[in-house]
Design an enzyme around this catalytic site. Sequence first.
Site, PDB file in Angstrom:
ATOM      1  N   HIS A 235       0.778  -1.154  -0.066  1.00 36.41           N
ATOM      2  CA  HIS A 235      -0.001  -0.016  -0.013  1.00 36.41           C
ATOM      3  C   HIS A 235       0.773   1.378   0.141  1.00 36.41           C
ATOM      4  CE1 HIS A 235      -4.535   0.684   0.771  1.00 36.41           C
ATOM      5  NE2 HIS A 235      -3.969   1.919   0.992  1.00 36.41           N
ATOM      6  N   SER A 268       6.874   2.079  -5.516  1.00 32.07           N
ATOM      7  CA  SER A 268       7.978   3.175  -5.836  1.00 32.07           C
ATOM      8  C   SER A 268       8.210   2.904  -7.432  1.00 32.07           C
ATOM      9  CB  SER A 268       9.026   2.718  -5.071  1.00 32.07           C
ATOM     10  OG  SER A 268       8.719   3.304  -3.805  1.00 32.07           O
TER      11      SER A 268
END
Length: 337
Positions: A235, A268
Amino acid sequence: MDIKEVKENAKERMKGFCNLCRECDGVWCAGKVPGMGGAGTGNSFKRNYEKLKQLKVIMRTLHNVKNPQMECELFGEKLSFPGIIAPITGTKFNMGGYVSDKEYSEDIILGSKQAGTIAMIGDTGDENCYKVGLEMIKKYGKGIAIIKPRENKEIIKRIRMAEEVGALGVGIDADGAGLVTMKLFGQPVGPKNLDDLKELVNSTKLPFIVKGILTVEEVELCIEAGVHTVIISNHGGRCLNDTISSVEVLEEIVEKTGNKINILVDGSVREGVDILKYLALGAKGVLIGRPIIWGSIGGREEGVKVVLDTLKNQLYQSMILTGTENVNSVSKKILFK
Ligand SMILES: Cc1cc2nc3c(=O)[nH]c(=O)nc-3n(C[C@H](O)[C@H](O)[C@H](O)COP(=O)(O)O)c2cc1C
């Protein structure tokens, strides 16, 4: 509009919420949940970034790959590249409110469409967020609905709403089981067991997705329940401090379960080469989170398209520079281990 302008606009419009750092590594925004950061000291977000950056690709330039193929098929849709927009809600309390949740949903559905891909819409304690997401799917076309792990009857109610607007798939962000933002709105969420999952899967004909899984055992549980897709994710580091990152577990999960279930991943993704790394570890595709927020706030639907096109172009380049012919068969050999 180019990516530089999108980011400059977003930086100005997100003051206090996101610093648009050169490296989006979870340091500046540590602890900002609600906000743009990771939970607690921000270690899970930082780890997502660090572990992905530590993984290196090997450059190869003497080969025949001149025009790499980026098209793929996910959820029955032909996509221009294996990058899907992650479900994100709470524009006011997470991003500073420059766009409303309705505008954000509009931007991601339209921006993804223009870039040849699809978006997921999210759910949060403010019921309006889910509703406006569905509204935009109905109005403009393709999208997937990811619902918080509420009580099953509440989830099923929302699955019906997604079916009515023609969503391509439905699912839950299982890792939202203890989210602060839900607590703020006083709405019960919690973990799911095998029976809960089976009930959800059997409640719909749409592909059912479980987002927020980090272990082989839980993917196996999902397979037993008939889940269509799992998303390996923490998350964006927003649920639990000091947890592991997707990139550390993805390869083992794919090796042990990848022939039985569709596996996507997030965490990311900031450049095209990040997508390539995740594909090399075995994912069928990636979800993109925070950069899409910059796109929407920095340039609305055009900004979202610019972010996606930038990633796509970088992926193309990194495929040429690693000798990767096709996104559907990325070799592990491009990774330096
Ligand atoms: C501000 C913000 C709001 C989010 N809201 C949701 C949500 O409503 N539902 C959900 O499943 N995930 C949500 N996420 C998590 C994203 O879907 C995704 O897993 C994560 O952002 C991926 O990491 P990245 O931002 O580093 O790309 C949110 C993330 C952020 C940053």
